[in-house]
Scaffold this active site. Sequence first.
Site, mmCIF file in Angstrom:
data_model
loop_
_atom_site.group_PDB
_atom_site.id
_atom_site.type_symbol
_atom_site.label_atom_id
_atom_site.label_comp_id
_atom_site.label_asym_id
_atom_site.label_seq_id
_atom_site.Cartn_x
_atom_site.Cartn_y
_atom_site.Cartn_z
ATOM 1 N N LYS A 118 66.805 18.960 129.706
ATOM 2 C CA LYS A 118 67.075 19.485 128.536
ATOM 3 C C LYS A 118 68.231 18.866 127.979
ATOM 4 O O LYS A 118 68.809 18.295 128.637
ATOM 5 C CB LYS A 118 67.369 21.111 128.640
ATOM 6 C CG LYS A 118 67.121 21.752 127.431
ATOM 7 C CD LYS A 118 65.621 22.263 127.056
ATOM 8 C CE LYS A 118 65.635 23.153 126.152
ATOM 9 N NZ LYS A 118 64.130 23.548 126.065
HETATM 10 N N1 GLU Z 1 61.610 22.928 123.977
HETATM 11 C C1 GLU Z 1 60.273 23.356 124.160
HETATM 12 C C2 GLU Z 1 60.344 23.951 125.454
HETATM 13 O O1 GLU Z 1 61.506 24.609 125.780
HETATM 14 C C3 GLU Z 1 59.350 22.207 124.164
HETATM 15 C C4 GLU Z 1 59.530 21.069 125.394
HETATM 16 C C5 GLU Z 1 58.809 19.666 125.485
HETATM 17 O O2 GLU Z 1 57.634 19.929 124.524
HETATM 18 O O3 GLU Z 1 59.005 18.777 126.106
HETATM 19 O O4 GLU Z 1 59.397 24.397 126.220
#
Ligand code: GLU
Length: 423
Positions: free
Chosen positions: A113
Site C-alpha cells: 500500500k
Molecule cells: N485499493 C484497492 C484495494 O484496497 C485496490 C487495490 C488494487 O487493485 O491493487 O483493494
Amino acid sequence: MTAEPATVSTADGPLAAAHQQLAEAARFLGLEEGIHALLAQPRREMTVRIPLRRDDGSMSLYTGHRVQHNVSRGPAKGGIRFSTSVDLDEVRALAMWMSWKCALIDIPYGGAKGGVAIDPRQHSTGELERVTRRYVSELADFIGPERDIPAPDIGTDEQTMAWIMDTISTGRGYSVPGSVTGKPLEIGGSRGRANATSLGVVHIALEALRSRGVSPEGSTAAIQGFGKVGAGAARLLADAGVRVIAVSDQFGAVYRSNGLDIHALEQHVARTGSVSGFNGGEALDNSLLLELDVQLLLPCAIEGVITAANAARIRADIIVEGANGPTSPDADAILADRGTLVVPDILANAGGVIVSYFEWVQANQAYWWSTLEVETKLTDRITAAWHTVQGEAKSTGRTLRSAATSIAVARVAQAHRLRGLYP
Ligand code: GLU
C-alpha cells in the site's frame, strides 16, 4: 526457526487491528513463531519527501510512503491513497491486508500500500500531477510489473494512475502498462475495472443475504461512503431490488424509508460534490446511518468506523465491508455475540484487485478482453472465495473474518516454507 517475538501493537488503530487478526490466525494455525514474526512486519517500507512547486510559485513539502508487506507469492500489489489521515502505521496495516486479500482470492501477488499525507481537494490538477510524479519518481526503482503494481485508492483515480504509468514509462524509455492498474482504457486499462470493487461487494452482499434465506427484493441497505465503491454498490444493489434507504459521505447523510433514487442522487453528487442537500430524502446524522435497522450495512469509506463504542447499537443483520478495516477487533467480538454476519474486507472488496490482476495480465500480453469476459471471471473468482470462506467458517465454528484471515495467512506462510530461507 526461532526469532524475535512478533511485534503486536497495543495501541488502537488499523495496525493494532491487523496485528490482532494475524495473531489470532497464527494461534489457530499453530504457525511457527518465526513465520509469525516475519508476517507481522513489512518486507520493505519506504518513506519519501515530496516537495511541491505550488501554482502560486511557493513550495510545500509532503510525506509519502510505500510499504511492501509481502512478496512471497508474487509482486507487491495495492493502492495508493491521498489523504490527510495517511501515516506509516495506516499504510502498514493496509499493506498487510492486501497480502491476505491477494492470497485469499488466490492471485499471484503479495501485498503493498502507498499513501501521501495530502488533501487532494485542496490542490489543482497541475499540483496533484506534480505530487504524483515526484512521489513515484522517488520510488521508481521499486515499482514495475514484476516488482510492485500500484492502483487507485481513496483520493486517487484513473488520472493519477495514468501519471504513474507515464512517469515509470518515461524513466524506462518505453511504455510499461503493467506497472500500474486502474488506468484509463485508452492506455491499457481493463474493461470492468472502474466498478469492479462495487460489483464484487454486491455479489458478496447478495450471497450473504442468500445464506440467511433473505431475498434481495424488499430488503434494505444503508451505505456509508458514496465514492468509488459506495456509489456503484448503491446503484447495483438498487438494480437487484434492494431498497437503499440511506447513504452518506464525509459531509452528510440522506435517508428515505422507501428507498433513495440512486440515479438522481448520483446526478446531485456530480453537480454539488456531496450527497448533502439532496432533495429526494431527508438529512440524517452521519453516525446514525450505521445504526439503522436494515438487512445490509455497507461501510464503504474508511477504516475504524465500527468500534466498541457503537457496535452494540448496530442493528443490521449483515455487514459487508466495502472499505478496508472498517470494523475493529473489539467490535467484531461484540457483533459475533449478537449474531451479526460480518463479511470481511479481504473478501468483500476483493473485486477491485481481482480485476486489477486481469488488467495486469492483459497489459502484459497486450491482448484485451471484453467486459463480459472480465465480469464473468470476476464473478467466478469472488463467488468461489465466498464459498471457500463460508465453508471454512461453518466447519470450524468461526467468524468469516477468522476463516478468511487464516486461509490467507496459511497460503502466505506455505509460500515461505516452500521457498525456504535465503541464504
Ligand atoms: N485499493 C484497492 C484495494 O484496497 C485496490 C487495490 C488494487 O487493485 O491493487 O483493494
